[in-house]
Design a protein around this motif. Structure first.
Motif, short mmCIF file in Angstrom:
data_model
loop_
_atom_site.label_atom_id
_atom_site.label_comp_id
_atom_site.label_asym_id
_atom_site.label_seq_id
_atom_site.Cartn_x
_atom_site.Cartn_y
_atom_site.Cartn_z
N PHE A 43 60.34 23.13 77.41
CA PHE A 43 59.71 24.23 78.09
C PHE A 43 59.96 25.60 77.37
CE2 PHE A 43 60.58 27.61 81.55
CZ PHE A 43 59.20 27.96 81.71
N ASN A 44 58.74 26.30 77.05
CA ASN A 44 58.61 27.42 76.19
C ASN A 44 58.16 28.48 76.96
OD1 ASN A 44 59.93 26.27 74.08
ND2 ASN A 44 57.97 25.95 72.91
N LEU A 45 58.24 29.90 76.79
CA LEU A 45 57.64 30.75 77.45
C LEU A 45 56.66 31.31 76.25
CD1 LEU A 45 59.56 32.87 79.75
CD2 LEU A 45 57.98 31.12 80.42
N THR A 46 55.64 31.09 75.95
CA THR A 46 54.79 31.61 75.05
C THR A 46 53.49 32.44 75.41
OG1 THR A 46 55.47 29.83 73.71
CG2 THR A 46 53.75 30.83 72.68
N LEU A 47 53.13 33.57 74.96
CA LEU A 47 52.20 34.40 75.37
C LEU A 47 50.94 34.07 74.62
CD1 LEU A 47 51.11 36.77 77.03
CD2 LEU A 47 51.77 38.23 75.30
N GLU A 123 54.20 26.79 78.51
CA GLU A 123 54.10 25.82 77.60
C GLU A 123 55.11 24.77 77.70
OE1 GLU A 123 52.88 26.24 72.90
OE2 GLU A 123 54.93 26.89 73.31
N LEU A 124 54.69 23.44 78.02
CA LEU A 124 55.40 22.45 78.07
C LEU A 124 55.14 21.37 76.85
CD1 LEU A 124 54.90 21.45 81.83
CD2 LEU A 124 56.65 22.85 80.72
N HIS A 125 56.24 20.99 76.26
CA HIS A 125 56.01 20.05 75.24
C HIS A 125 57.00 18.99 75.32
CE1 HIS A 125 59.62 21.79 73.00
NE2 HIS A 125 59.26 22.94 73.65
N TYR A 126 56.64 17.80 74.56
CA TYR A 126 57.87 16.75 74.19
C TYR A 126 57.72 16.38 72.82
CZ TYR A 126 60.07 12.01 74.15
OH TYR A 126 60.63 10.98 73.73
N LYS A 127 58.83 16.78 72.05
CA LYS A 127 59.12 16.80 70.65
C LYS A 127 57.77 17.55 70.21
CE LYS A 127 61.33 12.52 70.67
NZ LYS A 127 61.63 10.90 70.15
N SER A 128 56.79 17.00 69.25
CA SER A 128 55.70 17.76 68.77
C SER A 128 54.26 17.69 69.54
CB SER A 128 55.34 17.13 67.31
OG SER A 128 55.04 15.84 67.09
N ALA A 133 49.01 25.65 76.93
CA ALA A 133 49.70 26.71 77.78
C ALA A 133 48.72 27.11 79.03
CB ALA A 133 49.77 27.79 76.99
N PHE A 134 49.68 27.46 79.98
CA PHE A 134 48.90 27.61 81.36
C PHE A 134 49.48 28.91 82.12
CE2 PHE A 134 51.88 24.07 81.93
CZ PHE A 134 52.44 24.42 83.15
N ASN A 135 49.33 29.03 83.47
CA ASN A 135 50.03 30.08 84.09
C ASN A 135 50.08 29.80 85.57
OD1 ASN A 135 47.37 30.83 85.39
ND2 ASN A 135 46.73 31.77 83.58
N ILE A 136 50.30 30.88 86.30
CA ILE A 136 50.65 30.38 87.81
C ILE A 136 49.19 30.03 88.45
CG2 ILE A 136 51.40 31.48 90.07
CD1 ILE A 136 53.49 30.89 88.04
N ALA A 137 48.34 30.90 88.22
CA ALA A 137 46.93 30.49 88.64
C ALA A 137 46.31 28.94 88.37
CB ALA A 137 45.94 31.58 88.16
N ASP A 138 46.65 28.56 87.10
CA ASP A 138 46.15 27.28 86.71
C ASP A 138 47.20 26.24 87.57
OD1 ASP A 138 44.59 28.37 84.73
OD2 ASP A 138 46.15 28.28 83.31
N SER A 139 48.64 26.57 87.92
CA SER A 139 49.09 25.73 88.67
C SER A 139 48.78 25.72 90.24
CB SER A 139 50.63 26.14 88.56
OG SER A 139 51.08 26.22 87.03
#
Length: 162
Positions: A43-47, A123-128, A133-139
């Motif tokens: 889990f990253n925070l990426t603007l 931003e969610l990821h598993y290895k590479s 990326a998404f936001n609260i609205a998308d969720s």
């Protein structure tokens, strides 16, 4: 007048819009564009600024998509508001699903109209392998859609019993 309809749940949409806009403001104020800030191993925070729709589809267009997407999303919100008004207040699962989608759509419509893009930062990821990326609205939109599917299965027998 609307206290016995699904519109009595619209306050949830308001909460979604407020949470969405506050988190987007915080992300825009504290994160540098496209620079990931690792929170955990997945889990990253990426603007990011998304000028397209889901998964950045149409993002490479000349700008017409900004208004087209806003108009289509607004028409969907109007349709969902009509649907919600037809519902009885006690139809909790379906009403919550609809107001989640409405709130999420309104949060992203606001970005699109005011900024010309949607602010994404989760931003969610598993290895590479990275999920877009998404936001609260998308969720909220995703959760609302899942709840609508659950509601359709849950109430399938009730609607076909008559």
């Amino acid at each position: 007048m609307f206290k016995n309809t699904g519109w009595s749940w619209l306050w949830v949409s308001g909460l979604v819009v407020i949470a969405d806009q506050i988190t987007k403001y915080l992300a825009s104020s504290h994160l540098e564009l496209y620079v990931p800030h690792k929170i955990t191993g997945f889990f990253n925070l990426t603007l990011m600024h998304n000028e397209g729709v889901a998964f950045s589809i149409l993002a490479d267009q000349s700008g017409w998509q900004r208004y087209f997407i806003a108009v289509v999303a607004s028409l969907i919100v109007i349709w969902l508001l009509y649907w919600l008004k037809q519902n009885r207040k006690h139809m909790t699962l379906q009403n919550v699903a609809l107001v989640m989608v409405i709130g999420g759509a309104l949060g992203n419509i606001w970005d699109r109209i005011v900024l010309g893009y949607v602010v994404d930062f989760i931003e969610l990821h598993y290895k590479s392998y990275y999920w877009p990326a998404f936001n609260i609205a998308d969720s909220a939109i995703t959760l609302g859609a899942v709840l609508l599917i659950i509601d359709a299965f849950k109430n399938k027998d009730e609607s076909s019993a008559g």
